[in-house]
Design a protein around this motif. Sequence first.
Motif, mmCIF file in Angstrom:
data_model
loop_
_atom_site.group_PDB
_atom_site.id
_atom_site.type_symbol
_atom_site.label_atom_id
_atom_site.label_comp_id
_atom_site.label_asym_id
_atom_site.label_seq_id
_atom_site.Cartn_x
_atom_site.Cartn_y
_atom_site.Cartn_z
ATOM 1 N N GLU B 186 -17.546 22.870 7.357
ATOM 2 C CA GLU B 186 -16.486 21.998 6.823
ATOM 3 C C GLU B 186 -16.099 20.929 7.833
ATOM 4 O O GLU B 186 -15.853 19.781 7.488
ATOM 5 N N THR B 189 -18.885 18.051 8.252
ATOM 6 C CA THR B 189 -19.000 17.051 7.196
ATOM 7 C C THR B 189 -17.779 16.141 7.165
ATOM 8 O O THR B 189 -17.797 15.084 6.548
ATOM 9 N N ALA B 223 -24.467 13.811 9.804
ATOM 10 C CA ALA B 223 -23.248 13.830 8.987
ATOM 11 C C ALA B 223 -22.169 12.865 9.476
ATOM 12 O O ALA B 223 -21.102 12.795 8.894
ATOM 13 N N ASP B 276 -20.546 10.428 1.771
ATOM 14 C CA ASP B 276 -19.248 11.079 1.626
ATOM 15 C C ASP B 276 -19.542 12.423 0.960
ATOM 16 O O ASP B 276 -19.947 12.473 -0.205
ATOM 17 N N PHE B 277 -19.366 13.499 1.696
ATOM 18 C CA PHE B 277 -19.820 14.794 1.197
ATOM 19 C C PHE B 277 -19.024 15.294 -0.011
ATOM 20 O O PHE B 277 -19.411 16.241 -0.661
ATOM 21 N N GLY B 278 -17.907 14.657 -0.301
ATOM 22 C CA GLY B 278 -17.142 15.050 -1.475
ATOM 23 C C GLY B 278 -17.570 14.305 -2.739
ATOM 24 O O GLY B 278 -17.158 14.646 -3.844
ATOM 25 N N ASP B 279 -18.392 13.285 -2.573
ATOM 26 C CA ASP B 279 -18.795 12.428 -3.704
ATOM 27 C C ASP B 279 -19.653 13.215 -4.697
ATOM 28 O O ASP B 279 -20.659 13.823 -4.315
ATOM 29 N N GLU B 280 -19.239 13.197 -5.985
ATOM 30 C CA GLU B 280 -19.955 13.999 -6.975
ATOM 31 C C GLU B 280 -20.911 13.194 -7.832
ATOM 32 O O GLU B 280 -21.578 13.743 -8.708
ATOM 33 N N THR B 281 -20.944 11.888 -7.640
ATOM 34 C CA THR B 281 -21.759 11.077 -8.546
ATOM 35 C C THR B 281 -22.796 10.187 -7.879
ATOM 36 O O THR B 281 -23.898 10.026 -8.406
ATOM 37 N N THR B 282 -22.491 9.627 -6.717
ATOM 38 C CA THR B 282 -23.413 8.653 -6.124
ATOM 39 C C THR B 282 -24.634 9.349 -5.523
ATOM 40 O O THR B 282 -24.495 10.262 -4.711
ATOM 41 N N PRO B 283 -25.843 8.945 -5.922
ATOM 42 C CA PRO B 283 -27.034 9.555 -5.320
ATOM 43 C C PRO B 283 -27.095 9.315 -3.807
ATOM 44 O O PRO B 283 -26.648 8.264 -3.332
ATOM 45 N N LEU B 284 -27.644 10.261 -3.104
ATOM 46 C CA LEU B 284 -27.702 10.201 -1.629
ATOM 47 C C LEU B 284 -28.265 8.879 -1.130
ATOM 48 O O LEU B 284 -27.746 8.264 -0.202
#
Lengths: 179, 745
Positions: B186, B189, B223, B276-284
Motif C-alpha cells: 500500500e 503504490t 511505482a 494511478d493505482f486507484g484508477d479503474e478505467t484508464t489502460p496502463l
Amino acid sequence: MSAATLSRFESALNELDATVSYVDGDGFRDHLEGVVQPHAVGVALEETFDDPALSLTETSVEVDPAPATLRTAKTGVTGASLGIADYGSLVLTVTDRASELVSLFVERHVVVVRAEDVEADMESAVDAFGAEFRETGGSAVIATGPSSTADMGALVKGAHGPREVHVVVLTEGESAEGE
Amino acid sequence: MSKADDLRRLMRTEGAAVAENTRAFNEGRYRSVADLENYEELKDEARAIKEDAIARLPELVDQLREAVEANGGTVYVADDAADANEYVRSVVADRGAERAVKSKSMTTEELDLNDALEADGVDVVETDLGEWVLQLAEEAPSHIVAPAIHKSREAIAELFEARFDPEEPLETAEDLTYFAREKLGEQITDAEVGITGANFLTADTGTMALVTSEGNARKTVAATDTQITVAGVEKVIPTVEDLRPFIELIGRSGTGQDITSYVSLLTPPVDTPVVDFGDETTPLSEFDADRAFHLVLVDNGRLEMREDDQLRETLYCIRCSACSNSCANFQSVGGHAFGGETYSGGIATGWEAGIEGLDTAAEFNDLCTGCTRCVNACPVKIDIPWINAVVRDRVNRGEDSELDWLVDGLTPDEEEGGAPLQKRFFGNFETVAKLGSLTAPVSSRLADTEASRWLMEKALGIDPRRDLPEFERETLVKWFEKRGGEAASERRAAGGRAARESGARNRNSERRVVLYPDLYTNHVQVERGKAAVRALESLGVNVVVPSVASSGRAPFSQGMVATAADHAERVTETLAPYVEDGRDVVVVEPSDHAMFAREYERLVDAEGFASLSERSYEVLEYVYGLLENGADPDSLSAGGGEKIAYHSHCQQRTLGLETYTVAVLERLGYDVVTSEVECCGMAGSFGYKSDYYELSMDVGDRLRDQLEADGVRDRRVVASGTSCLEQIDSLVARKPQHPVELLVE
C-alpha cells in the motif's frame, strides 16, 4: 539454441520451482488458457514477437488493464526477449507498455519466450542486450524464478513480486514435449 | 562495559541467529561456486574491470554523466554525507513529496539519509523486508546483504505483534512475509519518490544494475515518478558487457545463490508508465512515463581512498558479504560487533577507515585475526587481511602507551609510534620465546605463579584461563647441532636412500632441504621438529636446521608491519644462500609457511619473494611431493587403517595445502576425516587475549562439535597449526598431535 540448451534451461527452471511448458504458434492460445489462472492480465505479445498468432485477443487474458484491475489480478502474462539456459533466467523488457508492472504486481507470472531466443549462457545474453542498450537506451530485468526473501527467518517464495513463475517456450513447428 | 562484556552480550542475544544464517550463506557459497567451471577466470576478470575502473574513475564519471544527461536524467557528485543529503532533500522538497519509498542501500545508511528526510517531515519507508524490520525495531543493520540477519523469526513475530496487533497471529516466515508485503504494498503504490542504491553503474549507457530478490527495488522505481539513486562513486564500471562477471559472481559469493531473483538493468528514467493505482478505467499504457531521475554519486572519502596505495583496493569491493560469512569471528558475533558506523565484516576496516576515520576502524579491527579465510572467497580478490594489518598498523602508530617500559626490554621492534603494550608483547614473541628457552623450565614455573599471571592479565591482557606455552630448554636448532649437524643428516639420508636404491625409481636422490625452525617448533613444540627431520631423512633427504630469525608472523598479526618487514628481510637474507645452493625450504608451522608464500610479497623485494616463495613447502606438502616422485612410503610408519580426525590450518587451507596432508596420511593407511570449520578460533595470539577469550572459545565450540560427533569422537586428532593444537587441547580431552609426528612413530 540446441536441444541440450533447452533441456538445461528447463532443468534450471525446475530447480527454481518454476514450471515450463512447450507449444508451437498454432496451439498457443489454447495452451495459454491452461496455464493462466483468473483473473489474468497481460501485455500484447505480438509487439514483442511481431507474430499475429501470438495475439492475446480472443483469450481470457485482459490486455492492457486499468491499474486497479492489475492490483487484484492473479496472473500476469508478458513476453521475454531472451532466456538464459545456464540460470533459468528470463530477460524481461521494461517498456511503455507497462510490462514491468504486469510482471511484478501479480501472484503468478506467465512468461512467454521463443525457443530460439534461449541463449546458452550469461555471456551471450549480456552481449545481446549490451549492444541493444547502447543503441536504444533500453532497460531490462534478468528475472530468475519467483521473488523471494530470507529476511523473515526462513526462505519464503513470493516477497514483493510473484510467488509463481510459469514459462511457455514457443517452439517452431513440432513442439518438444507437452506439459 | 569492557569489550569482552560487549561481545558476550552480542553472542548471547544475536549469536545464534547470526551463526545459523552466515554459515548457511557460507556453505551455499562453496556449493554454488563449485558449479562454476570458470570461477577463477571470472574473479580475475572482475578484478581487472575494477582495477581499470578505479584507475580511470574521473574519466568514467564524466562519461557516465554525459550518458545519464543524454537519457534525460541529472547527475550530482556529492563531496560528503551532508552535501548528498542536502541534494536529496531538495529534490524531494521540489517534488512536494510526502512519502519516499526506499530499496536497500548501504550508501544511504552511510549518509543517515533517512534522518535527514524525516527531519523535513517526509515519511521514509524502507521496503526491503529486512530493512523494514530494522526500521520498525529502530536497530542498525548487522550484515551488509541481509541487514536483519541477527533477528530470529520469533523476534520478528514479537515485533510485528507489538507494533501492529494483527487479527491473525503471525507465526511462520510465510505469515510474516505476506503480512509485510501487504503493509508495504500500500505504501509503495502511494509514494511519489523512489530511492534506490546501485550495485553497478555503466558509464557507456548510464545503466544501473540492482541485484535483489524481493522485487521491492523494481516496485520502488516502477511505482513512483521521481527516482533518486544514491551510489558510491566507486560503483562506476566502463560498459554493460563488464557487468557479466559480477552478475555471475555476486549472488554466489554472498548468499550462495547462483543468481538472485532479479538483476534489474535500468537505464533511467525508465519507460514504465507512471500510473494511478486507484484508477479503474484508464489502460496502463495510456499513462505517460513522465519520470525524473537523479543520480547522486557520493565521494565521502572515496576519492582520497583512491589516492591511498593501501586502501585503494577497498574500492573494488562489490558488497557481496563473502568476507563476513566466511569469517569465523563474524559467524559468532555478527556485524554489530564486527563492524563500524555502516559497514561490517573484514572489508569494513577499509571502508570505515576511509569514510569515518581510523578511530571507527580501530573499534573492531582487532576482530580480524588474519586467518585469510576470506581471501579466496572475495570475488574481486581483495587482500582483506592485508588491509586489516595496514589499518591496525596505522591505529598503533596513532597512540602511545604509558606502560611501554614494561615490555621495552622484550621488544626490539621497529615501531616508531609505539603499538599498544599487548600488541608489542605478542608481536615480539620471538624475544619472549628465546628468553623462555634460556631459562626453562624455571620460566614456565615462574610464568605460572599467581603473581605473574596477575601481571600478565593486568598489563598485557592475557587471559588467565589459557595455558601458557612451555618452553623447551633445548631448541630444535641446538638439538640438530648436537646430533651432528648436516654431516649426520647426510649419513642418515644416504642410509635412507641406499635402503631401497635397488628396485625404486626414486627421483629424489639428490634432494636437500633447509628446515626452517619456526618460533614454536624451535622453542615449544620441538618434538614435531625432530619428527620432521627424521621423516625427511627416512625419505632420503639431506636436512640442515640453521638458526634463522622468526618469520614476522607475530608482529604482522599485531599490525606491526615495519617490524614484520624487518623480520622478513632478515629471513630472506639468511635463507637465500641455502636456496641458491639448491636447497628447498621446508616449514612445519603453516602460518609461517604462509608468510613466505603470501605475505612476504608485500614485505620484501620482488626477487627475494619470488625465489623464497617458489622454493618453500609446508612439510606434509613436501613429503607428498617426495612420495609422488618415487620415495618409498614404507620408510615411514604405517597407519594400519587407524581412524584419525584432521584439522587443517586456516592459512594452509587458503593456500590449497590441506589436501596434501590428507593424501599423505591416506597413503600411509590412515582413515582420515577432516574438520569443516573456517578457523579453530585461537588464531595465534587472539585467543590468549582476555577481551577475546570467550569469542575464541565460541568459535572453537563449532570445531569441538565436529571432533565430538558420532564416528569422530573416538579418533585420534591431528592438526597442523600450533595455535590450532593449543585450542584443540583445550576443547577435547584427547591430546592432539602434528601429522608429521605420525610419520615416524
